[in-house]
Each structure stands twice: as structure tokens, then as C-alpha cells.
Write an enzyme that holds these catalytic residues in place. Sequence first.
Site, mmCIF file in Angstrom:
data_model
loop_
_atom_site.group_PDB
_atom_site.id
_atom_site.type_symbol
_atom_site.label_atom_id
_atom_site.label_comp_id
_atom_site.label_asym_id
_atom_site.label_seq_id
_atom_site.Cartn_x
_atom_site.Cartn_y
_atom_site.Cartn_z
ATOM 1 N N ARG A 1 9.826 -3.133 -5.440
ATOM 2 C CA ARG A 1 10.848 -4.160 -5.662
ATOM 3 C C ARG A 1 10.659 -4.889 -6.992
ATOM 4 O O ARG A 1 11.558 -5.625 -7.404
ATOM 5 C CB ARG A 1 10.871 -5.148 -4.492
ATOM 6 C CG ARG A 1 11.445 -4.530 -3.215
ATOM 7 C CD ARG A 1 11.678 -5.563 -2.118
ATOM 8 N NE ARG A 1 12.456 -5.038 -1.008
ATOM 9 C CZ ARG A 1 11.940 -4.550 0.121
ATOM 10 N NH1 ARG A 1 10.628 -4.525 0.291
ATOM 11 N NH2 ARG A 1 12.725 -4.094 1.079
ATOM 12 N N SER B 1 4.767 -3.282 -6.776
ATOM 13 C CA SER B 1 5.754 -3.160 -5.701
ATOM 14 C C SER B 1 6.966 -2.428 -6.230
ATOM 15 O O SER B 1 7.362 -2.623 -7.385
ATOM 16 C CB SER B 1 6.173 -4.561 -5.224
ATOM 17 O OG SER B 1 7.344 -4.469 -4.440
ATOM 18 N N LEU C 1 -3.298 -2.942 -5.267
ATOM 19 C CA LEU C 1 -3.359 -2.631 -6.692
ATOM 20 C C LEU C 1 -2.413 -3.569 -7.448
ATOM 21 O O LEU C 1 -1.294 -3.811 -7.002
ATOM 22 C CB LEU C 1 -2.966 -1.173 -6.948
ATOM 23 C CG LEU C 1 -3.839 -0.528 -8.017
ATOM 24 C CD1 LEU C 1 -5.224 -0.251 -7.447
ATOM 25 C CD2 LEU C 1 -3.218 0.750 -8.538
ATOM 26 N N HIS D 1 0.876 3.049 -4.690
ATOM 27 C CA HIS D 1 1.016 4.161 -3.726
ATOM 28 C C HIS D 1 0.012 5.270 -4.052
ATOM 29 O O HIS D 1 -0.595 5.862 -3.155
ATOM 30 C CB HIS D 1 2.424 4.758 -3.794
ATOM 31 C CG HIS D 1 3.535 3.840 -3.387
ATOM 32 N ND1 HIS D 1 4.495 3.385 -4.265
ATOM 33 C CD2 HIS D 1 3.851 3.302 -2.183
ATOM 34 C CE1 HIS D 1 5.358 2.623 -3.615
ATOM 35 N NE2 HIS D 1 4.989 2.542 -2.357
ATOM 36 N N HIS E 1 4.654 3.996 -7.259
ATOM 37 C CA HIS E 1 3.929 3.391 -8.381
ATOM 38 C C HIS E 1 2.438 3.639 -8.155
ATOM 39 O O HIS E 1 2.048 4.266 -7.142
ATOM 40 C CB HIS E 1 4.257 1.895 -8.485
ATOM 41 C CG HIS E 1 4.134 1.155 -7.181
ATOM 42 N ND1 HIS E 1 2.933 0.961 -6.539
ATOM 43 C CD2 HIS E 1 5.074 0.602 -6.374
ATOM 44 C CE1 HIS E 1 3.127 0.295 -5.434
ATOM 45 N NE2 HIS E 1 4.419 0.068 -5.289
HETATM 46 P P1 AMP Z 1 6.363 0.881 0.589
HETATM 47 O O1 AMP Z 1 6.811 2.105 -0.132
HETATM 48 O O2 AMP Z 1 6.619 -0.385 -0.158
HETATM 49 O O3 AMP Z 1 6.821 0.851 2.024
HETATM 50 O O4 AMP Z 1 4.791 0.983 0.663
HETATM 51 C C1 AMP Z 1 4.158 2.116 1.203
HETATM 52 C C2 AMP Z 1 2.698 1.815 1.392
HETATM 53 O O5 AMP Z 1 2.126 1.496 0.128
HETATM 54 C C3 AMP Z 1 2.456 0.607 2.295
HETATM 55 O O6 AMP Z 1 1.345 0.881 3.127
HETATM 56 C C4 AMP Z 1 2.164 -0.495 1.319
HETATM 57 O O7 AMP Z 1 1.329 -1.509 1.838
HETATM 58 C C5 AMP Z 1 1.450 0.276 0.222
HETATM 59 N N1 AMP Z 1 1.527 -0.454 -1.046
HETATM 60 C C6 AMP Z 1 2.629 -0.927 -1.657
HETATM 61 N N2 AMP Z 1 2.308 -1.593 -2.776
HETATM 62 C C7 AMP Z 1 0.958 -1.523 -2.885
HETATM 63 C C8 AMP Z 1 0.003 -2.030 -3.831
HETATM 64 N N3 AMP Z 1 0.362 -2.748 -4.882
HETATM 65 N N4 AMP Z 1 -1.314 -1.772 -3.625
HETATM 66 C C9 AMP Z 1 -1.693 -1.047 -2.521
HETATM 67 N N5 AMP Z 1 -0.854 -0.555 -1.605
HETATM 68 C C10 AMP Z 1 0.455 -0.786 -1.782
#
Ligand code: AMP
Length: 285
Positions: free
Chosen positions: A190, A188, A179, A39, A36
Site C-alpha cells: 500500500r 507495504s 522489513l 515479501h 516487495h
Molecule cells: P500482504 O501481501 O500484504 O498480504 O502480505 C503478505 C505477507 O507478507 C504477510 O504475512 C505480511 O505480514 C508479510 N509482510 C508484508 N509486509 C512486510 C514487511 N515489510 N516485512 C515483513 N513481512 C511483511
Amino acid sequence: MSLTTVHTVADLRATVANWRAEGLRVALVPTMGALHDGHISLTHLAREHADRVIVSIFVNPTQFAPNEDFGAYPRTLPADQKLLGDAGVELCFAPSVEEMYPDGFATKVSVDGAMTNVLCGAARPGHFDGVAQVVTKLLLQALPDCAIFGQKDYQQLMVIRRFSADLNIPVEIIGAKILREDDGLAMSSRNRYLTPDERAIAPTLNKVLGDITAKAARGAELGPLLAKGREDILSAGFDPIDYLEVRDAETLELISDTVTKPARIFVAARLGKARLIDNHAIEPA
Ligand code: AMP
């Protein structure tokens, strides 16, 4: 340069070696995919620090407990590749589980300490061992100059800083701001689990954190603020709340009276199928 996707460590290393031979700086953004704009914002920050950006996409089984959503976690590689290509990312590393954990794999990484064993570390036993295991592997596989992690997972960022320093992994760890959607919900992967009704309720978390943050920064007692916050979260429809706590921004030590130094308020709560987490910085006035 358009996006290239590789699935093996050997291909990842060959690409990075070519860049190194050209004297280029390399950044890694580890993710679990279902990408999203949050990322993508990490890839923009990566670009400020490096000439070449790698995004890894791997849903890591070892950081999920048996009762968690490893099987259901969204896997959307073609859509992810489109987003990464549009964002100008050079390399997507999307290994299989067998590539990361081949037959005979026998090594665990175990993290410990006051920062690890609270919040999600307490609510999800073993979770940060799995995170440390996969992030250690990703950092050693790519050996980037820097790696970017979101403050959305603030405790994870702190734990990664700790074990990277403890293990002398020669990679600069950079934190990126959270973000949010227009209504304040932290982006997220999720959030895809939410029904339309739950999606309408979900911004309550950010609102409660914002209200408490504003008052706590002016010196209000945390006890009554947190009690009211819990009530608001539960009455919106979240159940259960794993935690709603204020902690020191550096050490993650619990703060239970008033905020007199940089702090952070953390929440994790379940809404239907989704366990949502969020946090805000509290800077005392
Ligand atoms: P994930 O795919 O959920 O494991 O997240 C991958 C990376 O993206 C991690 O370092 C998260 O902290 C970051 N991340 C996920 N959601 C957000 C967001 N809303 N804003 C900034 N970074 C994010």
C-alpha cells in the site's frame, strides 16, 4: 529449478504431491502480490525451513469491506513472478477469484475472542473472518509443512496461530520480522498509494513508535507518551488515527499504565489514500 506458476488447486496439489513423493519439506508464503523485499524476506525464511517454497498471490475479496481498496489494490503478476524467480522460489500459486470461490460457495470461517476483536478487528469489522477463510483454504489446498507470515501484520499472525491451533490444521505457523525501507517506513504494497509528499511524511509512524518504545521499555507512563505520539502523527498529516495502543505481546490485552512484560505498540493511521499499519516490540528493561 525455475519458477513455475499454477492457477488451479488441482495443479498446486499435483506439484506438492510430487515433492512429497520425493520426501521434500514444503513451505507456503501467502501474499496478495504487489511484492516487495518484505515479501521476499519471507521466502528466504521459508527456505531455512523447507526444500521447496510456494508463494501464493491472491487478492482476497472477502477480507475487504465494500468501502475498502479491493478494486484499487495493485495487481502486478508479471513483476511478481520476476521477483520470485530471482529469489529462487519454485512455485507461484495464483488462483482466480472463481477458483477460490466457485459458484455455490457457501462456507464462512468466523474467528472470535479477545485477540481478534481489537485493533484491526475493531477498525475493520469482518476483516479477520475473511483472512481466516482464505488462509484456511490456502493451508488445506497446499498442506505445507510450514507457512510464513510477517510480524508487519502482527495481530493477523496471532489470529492465524489461534485458528490453526483451534482447527487442528497440521501446519507450523512461523512469524517473520518486519522489513523496513532505509528511512524506517515498514515496507507495504500500500506504500504505492503514497504521493511523493506523503511518502516523505510516512516514516513518522516508525519514528513515533520507536520513541515511545524506548521510553516505555524504561518504565515511563504510557498515557502521556501515547498522547504526545498521537499529536505528532496527526500534525505530520495522518488523519484519522484508527489506533495507537500498547498491548501484551502474547494476549493482545490492552496495557494502559506501564510496561512490565513483553508488549507491542500498534498503530494504524490514514495518509491520503493509504491506511498504514506498523508495530514495534517493547521489551521492558
Ligand atoms: P500482504 O501481501 O500484504 O498480504 O502480505 C503478505 C505477507 O507478507 C504477510 O504475512 C505480511 O505480514 C508479510 N509482510 C508484508 N509486509 C512486510 C514487511 N515489510 N516485512 C515483513 N513481512 C511483511
